[in-house]
Design a protein around this motif. Structure first.
Motif, PDB file in Angstrom:
ATOM      1  N   UNK A  85       0.789  -1.230   0.000  1.00  7.75           N
ATOM      2  CA  UNK A  85       0.000   0.000   0.000  1.00  7.75           C
ATOM      3  C   UNK A  85       0.817   1.274   0.000  1.00  7.75           C
ATOM      4  N   UNK A  86       2.137   1.165  -0.002  1.00  3.80           N
ATOM      5  CA  UNK A  86       3.020   2.331   0.047  1.00  3.80           C
ATOM      6  C   UNK A  86       3.462   2.775  -1.351  1.00  3.80           C
ATOM      7  N   UNK A  87       2.613   2.556  -2.342  1.00  4.11           N
ATOM      8  CA  UNK A  87       2.907   2.958  -3.720  1.00  4.11           C
ATOM      9  C   UNK A  87       2.089   4.191  -4.090  1.00  4.11           C
ATOM     10  N   UNK A  88       2.427   4.781  -5.207  1.00  3.60           N
ATOM     11  CA  UNK A  88       1.618   5.841  -5.798  1.00  3.60           C
ATOM     12  C   UNK A  88       1.143   5.366  -7.160  1.00  3.60           C
ATOM     13  N   UNK A  89      -0.109   5.662  -7.470  1.00  2.00           N
ATOM     14  CA  UNK A  89      -0.703   5.312  -8.755  1.00  2.00           C
ATOM     15  C   UNK A  89      -1.031   6.605  -9.491  1.00  2.00           C
ATOM     16  N   UNK A 103      -1.874   8.501  -3.765  1.00  2.00           N
ATOM     17  CA  UNK A 103      -0.624   8.195  -3.070  1.00  2.00           C
ATOM     18  C   UNK A 103      -0.969   7.378  -1.842  1.00  2.00           C
ATOM     19  N   UNK A 104      -0.492   6.146  -1.822  1.00  2.00           N
ATOM     20  CA  UNK A 104      -0.775   5.248  -0.713  1.00  2.00           C
ATOM     21  C   UNK A 104      -0.137   5.712   0.579  1.00  2.00           C
ATOM     22  N   UNK A 169       0.359   4.231 -14.313  1.00  2.00           N
ATOM     23  CA  UNK A 169       1.683   3.961 -13.779  1.00  2.00           C
ATOM     24  C   UNK A 169       1.643   3.752 -12.282  1.00  2.00           C
ATOM     25  N   UNK A 170       2.417   2.796 -11.813  1.00  2.00           N
ATOM     26  CA  UNK A 170       2.525   2.514 -10.387  1.00  2.00           C
ATOM     27  C   UNK A 170       4.003   2.522 -10.024  1.00  2.00           C
TER      28      UNK A 170
END
Length: 195
Positions: A85-89, A103-104, A169-170
């Motif tokens: 969950x610490x990613x940004x999409x 933003x996670x 994009x991730x």
């Protein structure tokens, strides 16, 4: 620091994000009619009169804000389910303009730009970024030298009528294949509504 130059960019990101959050609220509240009507037209076309081409302009397709938001939410949900969950999409149009970004929790700052660049690269080249990495190899200049692109796994192309119109994009997972799986989940969530 001159913040007046930053204001338009902040507003450009805030408006789509507000729409994404509003769409999510509609879905959570069970207002399926509002949600269905928002997604029923997934691709917005800048339609013009038939003689527009003679005037020197063209029409282009892009995702609606509701569809972009749905893709971003699905991609982040997949990463969260996988413990990432610490990613940004980022969901961007073909020109790389952000349409939706999530933003996670605890996503590092670099994931914001990485996700946008992966989405733009996928949209601009009409291919998943994992399929483009071989183009970055070789002596001398390569496509990796193009400004604003990022040829790491984690970007998927969104197509309508076989034309690339957007990218998802991730960025932030420890492995680009995990980023790619999350981006693919975002595409899967909207695939049925693309024209």
């Amino acid at each position: 620091m001159n913040t007046s130059r930053r204001l338009p960019r902040v507003l450009a990101l805030a408006v789509p994000l507000a729409a994404v959050l509003a769409t999510a609220a509609c879905g959570d509240a069970g207002d399926s009619a509002a949600s269905a009507s928002a997604v029923s037209t997934a691709v917005v076309s800048a339609q013009a009169p038939a003689d527009q081409a003679a005037k020197g302009t063209v029409a282009s397709n892009r995702l609606t804000v509701a569809t972009a938001g749905k893709a971003a939410q699905a991609a982040l949900a997949k990463c969260q389910a996988d413990g990432l969950g610490f990613v940004t999409v980022s969901v961007v149009d073909r020109a790389g303009n952000v349409q939706a970004m999530l933003r996670g929790d605890n996503a590092a700052q670099h994931t914001v730009e990485a996700s946008r660049q992966k989405g733009y690269t996928a949209a601009a080249f009409g291919a998943n970024t994992s399929d483009l990495t071989d183009r970055t190899k070789g002596d001398g200049a390569t496509v990796a030298d193009l400004p604003g692109t990022l040829f790491l796994a984690g970007g998927v192309s969104v197509k309508s009528a076989n034309a690339s119109i957007a990218g998802i994009g991730v960025g932030g997972a420890p492995d680009g294949r995990a980023d790619q799986a999350c981006a693919a989940a975002g595409l899967d969530a909207i695939a049925g509504s693309l024209q």
